[in-house]
Design a protein around this motif. Structure first.
Motif, short mmCIF file in Angstrom:
data_model
loop_
_atom_site.label_atom_id
_atom_site.label_comp_id
_atom_site.label_asym_id
_atom_site.label_seq_id
_atom_site.Cartn_x
_atom_site.Cartn_y
_atom_site.Cartn_z
N GLY A 11 58.38 -15.96 19.01
CA GLY A 11 58.89 -17.26 18.60
C GLY A 11 59.98 -17.77 19.52
O GLY A 11 60.60 -17.03 20.29
N HIS A 29 56.65 -20.21 15.87
CA HIS A 29 56.16 -18.86 16.06
C HIS A 29 54.66 -18.86 16.33
O HIS A 29 53.92 -19.70 15.83
CB HIS A 29 56.43 -18.00 14.82
CG HIS A 29 57.86 -18.00 14.38
ND1 HIS A 29 58.78 -17.07 14.80
CD2 HIS A 29 58.54 -18.85 13.56
CE1 HIS A 29 59.96 -17.31 14.26
NE2 HIS A 29 59.84 -18.40 13.50
N SER A 50 54.65 -11.21 16.06
CA SER A 50 55.00 -12.61 16.22
C SER A 50 55.96 -12.80 17.39
O SER A 50 56.88 -12.01 17.60
CB SER A 50 55.66 -13.14 14.93
OG SER A 50 56.14 -14.46 15.12
N ARG A 104 51.65 -15.88 16.09
CA ARG A 104 51.46 -14.52 15.64
C ARG A 104 49.99 -14.12 15.70
O ARG A 104 49.08 -14.96 15.64
CB ARG A 104 51.97 -14.34 14.22
CG ARG A 104 51.10 -14.97 13.16
CD ARG A 104 51.63 -14.72 11.77
NE ARG A 104 50.78 -15.37 10.77
CZ ARG A 104 51.01 -15.32 9.47
NH1 ARG A 104 52.08 -14.67 9.01
NH2 ARG A 104 50.21 -15.92 8.61
#
Length: 280
Positions: free
Chosen positions: A179, A206, A177, A208
């Motif tokens: 972010g 985020h 991820s 991912r």
């Protein structure tokens, strides 16, 4: 003949009278001198005896050779007031040398160092936080480290822009991820010893990607391209300790939730440890 004896008698009588007058004058002179001597002796008795080692008086403030400093008014009996040491010599007072002595300088430096620690408006620093996130169900979430640019807007509030990267696993899946978000920290006071409790709140977005180790193909919990996005909200508290005027460490515990296309995890548990290096 009678006339001759009369003249001789008169001459002898006159000489005797003159001789007697001279003796009287000599006696008067001696009596006068004696009276002067007696008067002088009376004056010396009233003035007192002279000092045993009476010599020429030394200059004011200068001790005679071989003796200590002269007695000064206000000094105890039997003691002499020592003259101040010359500037730059051992024992010279701070006023004479023009600079504080070493202990005072160290004390002043330590006080300034303590005063420069802690939250202060205008501070700007770069921080790193290491930690993880776990949902209430025991599922790991990809939240491992963040990099934050922090700035204090007041003596008790700092704002930060946060960028993070995390790696997590869920069953047989591996999640990576990336972010970005924002963080606010509000300091609640001073516990002493440069330790400050704080409240922290964070919101982040985020992106991912999920890789399934079982079939070797990507899995995104519903996304066809193997990628998904989610948002997170968290709040909590912690302690921050200023190790040095420009260096602090902190420990925090946050609770929050993760919300996305693949589902929502509420009640996430996020402990973390951070360090911040300030530029001012």
């Amino acid at each position: 003949m009678r006339i001759f004896f009369v003249a001789l008698l008169a001459l002898v009588t006159g000489c005797a009278g003159q001789s007697k007058t001279a003796q009287q004058r000599l006696a008067e002179v001696k009596a006068y001198r004696r009276a002067q001597e007696l008067e002088q002796q009376e004056k010396e008795k009233k003035a007192g005896p002279p000092p045993a080692n009476a010599t020429a008086a030394p200059a004011p403030g200068v001790a005679p050779a071989g003796q200590g400093a002269p007695w000064m008014p206000g000094a105890p009996a039997g003691h002499s007031a020592a003259p101040p040491a010359a500037a730059g010599q051992p024992g010279a007072p701070a006023a004479a040398t023009g600079r504080p002595d070493a202990p005072a300088a160290r004390s002043s430096g330590a006080a300034d160092d303590q005063a420069s620690r802690g939250p202060r408006a205008g501070r700007v620093g770069l921080g790193v936080t290491l930690g993880g996130a776990t949902a209430a169900t025991g599922q790991s979430l990809p939240m491992s480290s963040t990099l934050a640019l922090r700035g204090f807007v007041s003596d008790s509030v700092s704002l930060a822009g946060v960028a993070g990267i995390g790696i997590g696993t869920s069953d047989s899946d591996t999640e990576v991820s990336l972010g970005a978000g924002a963080e606010v920290v509000v300091f609640l006071g001073d516990l002493g010893e440069n330790v400050y409790p704080f409240f922290v709140g964070e919101a982040a977005y985020h992106r991912r990607s999920v890789s399934a180790s079982g079939d070797g193909g990507p899995s995104d919990a519903g996304a066809e391209d193997g990628a998904a996005s989610f948002s997170s909200l968290a709040a909590g508290g912690g302690l921050e300790y200023w190790v040095a005027p420009r260096l602090s460490v902190n420990a925090r515990l946050m609770l929050g939730g993760v919300f996305g296309d693949g589902g929502a995890f509420v009640g996430t548990f996020r402990p973390g440890l951070g360090v911040t290096l300030f530029g001012n």
